[in-house]
Design a protein around this motif. Structure first.
Motif, short mmCIF file in Angstrom:
data_model
loop_
_atom_site.label_atom_id
_atom_site.label_comp_id
_atom_site.label_asym_id
_atom_site.label_seq_id
_atom_site.Cartn_x
_atom_site.Cartn_y
_atom_site.Cartn_z
N LEU A 189 -32.67 1.87 6.54
CA LEU A 189 -33.52 1.37 7.62
C LEU A 189 -33.72 2.51 8.60
O LEU A 189 -32.81 3.34 8.80
CB LEU A 189 -32.83 0.20 8.33
CG LEU A 189 -32.69 -1.11 7.54
CD1 LEU A 189 -31.92 -2.15 8.36
CD2 LEU A 189 -34.05 -1.67 7.15
N TYR B 123 -39.14 -8.66 6.31
CA TYR B 123 -39.08 -8.01 7.64
C TYR B 123 -39.81 -8.86 8.68
O TYR B 123 -40.83 -9.48 8.37
CB TYR B 123 -39.77 -6.64 7.58
CG TYR B 123 -39.04 -5.64 6.74
CD1 TYR B 123 -38.08 -4.80 7.30
CD2 TYR B 123 -39.28 -5.54 5.37
CE1 TYR B 123 -37.40 -3.88 6.51
CE2 TYR B 123 -38.61 -4.62 4.58
CZ TYR B 123 -37.66 -3.80 5.16
OH TYR B 123 -36.99 -2.89 4.39
N LEU C 84 -38.97 -3.73 14.64
CA LEU C 84 -38.87 -4.09 13.22
C LEU C 84 -37.43 -4.52 12.92
O LEU C 84 -36.48 -3.86 13.34
CB LEU C 84 -39.27 -2.90 12.35
CG LEU C 84 -39.41 -3.19 10.85
CD1 LEU C 84 -40.45 -4.28 10.60
CD2 LEU C 84 -39.81 -1.92 10.11
N GLN D 213 -42.32 1.99 4.90
CA GLN D 213 -43.38 1.18 4.29
C GLN D 213 -44.01 0.15 5.23
O GLN D 213 -45.23 0.02 5.29
CB GLN D 213 -42.86 0.46 3.03
CG GLN D 213 -43.96 -0.38 2.39
CD GLN D 213 -43.70 -0.74 0.96
OE1 GLN D 213 -42.78 -0.19 0.35
NE2 GLN D 213 -44.47 -1.65 0.43
N1 URA Z 1 -40.20 -0.11 6.61
C1 URA Z 1 -40.21 0.66 7.69
O1 URA Z 1 -41.27 1.12 8.12
N2 URA Z 1 -39.03 0.95 8.29
C2 URA Z 1 -37.85 0.45 7.88
O2 URA Z 1 -36.82 0.72 8.50
C3 URA Z 1 -37.85 -0.38 6.75
C4 URA Z 1 -39.04 -0.64 6.13
#
Ligand code: URA
Length: 234
Positions: free
Chosen positions: A101, A132, A204, A189
């Motif tokens: 992460l 997420y 996030l 991602q």
């Molecule tokens: N996608 C992201 O952009 N950051 C992360 O920490 C996990 C997945």
């Protein structure tokens, strides 16, 4: 198991240092000094000591950590504390994060020293899902939200990638609150997917990996061992 192998797995000694420790009489088997590294032992039944400290093999470990902000998932020490620095367990350096992460992402981080289990979760062909929660800089509502949901379901082209993202599921929980379920682990991602939709992630949090959800009783920075049933999910 050979005694020298047992020593190299239960102490910081390399095989050659273990040999020296044996020669120096620092190792005892069931109370008697032993000098032969080739001696077979039963790690379950025999009592082995090095410099009078009892030694035991560590079983494989499987942990869930609620990763807080400003913690890195790297093995090397850097600007921020590492995830392993939050774990108060022996031989912590053996534990690896199961997928990383970002330093500013919170949520479910699995840690293990079982390489095969780690591989079962992270191998791209297994397509293990991850969920997420993202807070967005710009509201995403109405037709724009419906459009974004459809584009995510089809697959998005991310800058510099050679294939579109696999079909994923976007759900809007509020104008700026989104839940995104993906089955890949590309670099940044989720942030890059929202960037491709013309938005920006400001917060996030990973809620789940496959069928395993972050334990709601764990505050940021807290961790617990997985149960047998949880380990068997993967
Ligand atoms: N996608 C992201 O952009 N950051 C992360 O920490 C996990 C997945």
């Amino acid at each position: 198991m050979r005694l020298d192998r047992f020593l190299s797995e239960t102490t910081p000694l390399t095989r050659s240092l273990a040999k020296r420790a044996l020669k120096a009489g620092e190792v005892a088997l069931n109370g008697e000094p032993v000098k032969q590294g080739a001696r077979q032992i039963d790690p379950e039944k025999d009592a082995v000591t090095w410099q009078d400290e009892p030694l035991a093999l560590l079983g494989k470990r499987y942990l869930m950590l609620h990763k807080p902000l400003e913690v890195e998932c790297t093995a090397r020490r850097g600007l921020y504390p590492r995830a392993i620095d939050l774990l108060d367990v022996p031989e912590v350096e053996r534990l690896q994060p199961v997928g990383r992460l970002d330093v500013d992402t919170t949520g479910l981080l699995l840690m293990t020293d079982d390489g095969q289990w780690l591989h079962r979760i992270t191998a791209p062909k297994r397509r293990c899902g991850k969920v997420y929660r993202a807070t967005l800089a710009e509201p995403l509502e109405g037709e724009a939200a419906a459009n974004a949901i459809a584009r995510v379901a089809e697959g998005l082209w991310l800058d510099g990638d050679e294939t579109p993202t696999r079909p994923a599921t976007l759900r809007m929980l509020g104008p700026r609150e989104a839940e995104l379920a993906i089955s890949e682990g590309r670099y940044h991602q989720v942030k890059r997917m929202f960037a491709a939709l013309g938005n920006r992630v400001v917060d996030l949090h990973r809620r789940a990996i496959g069928p395993l959800e972050l334990d709601a009783d764990l505050a940021p920075g807290e961790w617990r061992a997985l149960t047998e049933d949880e380990i068997a999910l993967f």
